[in-house]
Design an enzyme around this catalytic site. Structure first.
Site, PDB file in Angstrom:
ATOM      1  N   ASN A 247       0.880  -1.170   0.000  1.00 26.21           N
ATOM      2  CA  ASN A 247       0.000   0.000   0.000  1.00 26.21           C
ATOM      3  C   ASN A 247       0.919   1.222   0.000  1.00 26.21           C
ATOM      4  O   ASN A 247       1.496   1.556   1.027  1.00 26.21           O
ATOM      5  CB  ASN A 247      -0.892  -0.034   1.250  1.00 26.21           C
ATOM      6  N   TRP A 248       1.036   1.836  -1.158  1.00 27.72           N
ATOM      7  CA  TRP A 248       1.972   2.964  -1.276  1.00 27.72           C
ATOM      8  C   TRP A 248       1.442   4.248  -0.636  1.00 27.72           C
ATOM      9  O   TRP A 248       2.173   5.220  -0.482  1.00 27.72           O
ATOM     10  CB  TRP A 248       2.274   3.234  -2.759  1.00 27.72           C
ATOM     11  N   LYS A 249       0.164   4.279  -0.318  1.00 23.59           N
ATOM     12  CA  LYS A 249      -0.457   5.503   0.220  1.00 23.59           C
ATOM     13  C   LYS A 249      -0.137   6.679  -0.717  1.00 23.59           C
ATOM     14  O   LYS A 249      -0.078   6.467  -1.924  1.00 23.59           O
ATOM     15  CB  LYS A 249       0.004   5.739   1.666  1.00 23.59           C
TER      16      LYS A 249
ATOM     17  N   HIS B  60      -9.701   1.436   4.643  1.00 24.85           N
ATOM     18  CA  HIS B  60      -8.429   1.568   5.372  1.00 24.85           C
ATOM     19  C   HIS B  60      -8.644   2.512   6.557  1.00 24.85           C
ATOM     20  O   HIS B  60      -9.406   3.479   6.453  1.00 24.85           O
ATOM     21  CB  HIS B  60      -7.343   2.102   4.438  1.00 24.85           C
TER      22      HIS B  60
ATOM     23  N   GLU C 186      -6.994   4.867   7.669  1.00 23.36           N
ATOM     24  CA  GLU C 186      -6.734   6.284   7.362  1.00 23.36           C
ATOM     25  C   GLU C 186      -7.937   6.902   6.638  1.00 23.36           C
ATOM     26  O   GLU C 186      -8.269   8.067   6.850  1.00 23.36           O
ATOM     27  CB  GLU C 186      -5.445   6.410   6.530  1.00 23.36           C
TER      28      GLU C 186
ATOM     29  N   GLU D 175      -5.725  -4.839  10.465  1.00 22.93           N
ATOM     30  CA  GLU D 175      -4.653  -3.862  10.696  1.00 22.93           C
ATOM     31  C   GLU D 175      -4.932  -3.086  11.977  1.00 22.93           C
ATOM     32  O   GLU D 175      -5.689  -2.099  11.955  1.00 22.93           O
ATOM     33  CB  GLU D 175      -4.596  -2.867   9.531  1.00 22.93           C
TER      34      GLU D 175
ATOM     35  N   GLY E  46       2.376   2.164  10.682  1.00 23.39           N
ATOM     36  CA  GLY E  46       3.358   3.224  10.512  1.00 23.39           C
ATOM     37  C   GLY E  46       4.093   3.603  11.788  1.00 23.39           C
ATOM     38  O   GLY E  46       4.779   4.614  11.837  1.00 23.39           O
TER      39      GLY E  46
ATOM     40  N   SER F 100       3.131  -2.202  10.229  1.00 23.62           N
ATOM     41  CA  SER F 100       4.591  -2.268  10.424  1.00 23.62           C
ATOM     42  C   SER F 100       5.205  -3.619  10.063  1.00 23.62           C
ATOM     43  O   SER F 100       6.157  -4.060  10.691  1.00 23.62           O
ATOM     44  CB  SER F 100       4.960  -1.888  11.868  1.00 23.62           C
TER      45      SER F 100
ATOM     46  N   GLY G  67       2.644  -1.148   4.203  1.00 29.63           N
ATOM     47  CA  GLY G  67       2.819   0.245   3.804  1.00 29.63           C
ATOM     48  C   GLY G  67       4.281   0.571   3.577  1.00 29.63           C
ATOM     49  O   GLY G  67       4.849   0.302   2.518  1.00 29.63           O
ATOM     50  N   GLY G  68       4.923   1.114   4.598  1.00 31.77           N
ATOM     51  CA  GLY G  68       6.292   1.625   4.497  1.00 31.77           C
ATOM     52  C   GLY G  68       7.273   0.678   3.814  1.00 31.77           C
ATOM     53  O   GLY G  68       8.046   1.096   2.937  1.00 31.77           O
TER      54      GLY G  68
END
Ligand code: PGA
Length: 249
Positions: A9-11, A94, A96, A166, A172, A211, A232-233
């Protein structure tokens, strides 16, 4: 029996040049698609470029979509348009999106139905905040999110749905749930799905997210209930993404 999925997930990261550099770096290094499904969920303006260059072993996903066919919804993107672009997956709900764009369990349910109607594979996110975890209500909260998201869906539809558990406190933050904790909650989600929809629950892929790193993926994937990861990251660098998708090598 459930094919594992590793989804990035590149956001809101990467320019077009950076995205293409990533795609070219991973294109001929992806694992066998029969063994593992791999997906990159990218910002909407990058989707077409990525779809054209994704190669045979990597699929492209969107990060959200609107629940209506079309209409006066400035800035939104329809499922039909994503499908036309060649996108195969879409993240729905998600945390966010829920926190910053007012997505609710009700809109998650509508988006989920719309994605299925259009032929996109939905990755539906659920997960508790730190407050909820500390008050011991994780199971209750997460299973309620599942009940509401899956309303009116029959068993046939369930097979096409991917769930990502999640925990919000792990996204993150570098604070991942332990493999055992993630396995326990995912097991509770599966048991709840079984109670709601029957044995099809055994076919639903349930991922962990929060994470996830190359150093932790193996431990997670060894757990019996965990069918993959939403990352993500650690999905932003091609080298780290390649380590994640090759966790079993
Ligand atoms: P993270 O993000 O891996 O950077 O924690 C996961 C997610 O939000 O899907």
């Amino acid at each position: 029996m459930r094919t594992p999925i590793i989804a990035g997930n590149w956001k809101m990261h990467k320019t077009r040049d950076e995205a293409l550099e990533f795609i070219y770096a991973v294109a001929d290094k992806m694992p066998d698609k029969e063994k593992i499904e791999t997906v990159v969920c990218a910002p909407a303006p990058l989707l077409r470029s990525l779809v054209k260059r994704q190669g045979d072993h990597l699929r492209i996903g969107a990060q959200t979509m609107h629940e209506s066919d079309e209409g006066a919804f400035t800035g939104e993107v329809s499922a039909q348009l994503l499908k036309e672009l060649g996108v195969s997956y879409v993240i729905i709900g998600h945390s966010e999106r829920r926190a910053y764009y007012n997505e609710t369990d009700e809109s998650v349910n509508l988006k989920l139905k719309q994605a299925l109607k259009t032929g996109l594979k939905p990755i539906v996110c659920v997960g508790e905040s730190l407050d909820i975890r500390e008050s011991g209500k994780t199971q209750e909260f997460v299973t309620d999110q599942i009940t509401q998201a899956m309303q009116d869906l029959d068993a046939d539809a369930m097979e096409k749905i991917i769930i990502a558990y999640e925990p919000i406190w792990a996204i993150g933050t570098g604070k991942s749930a332990t493999s055992a904790d993630a396995n326990e909650t995912i097991g509770q989600i599966r048991a709840h799905l079984k109670a709601l929809k029957g044995d099809v629950a055994n076919k639903v892929r349930i991922l962990y997210g929060g994470s996830v790193k190359p150093a932790t993926i193996q431990g997670l994937m060894q757990e019996p209930e965990i069918d993959g990861a939403l990352v993500g990251g650690a999905s932003l660098e091609s080298s780290s993404f390649l380590e994640l998708v090759h966790y079993s090598d």
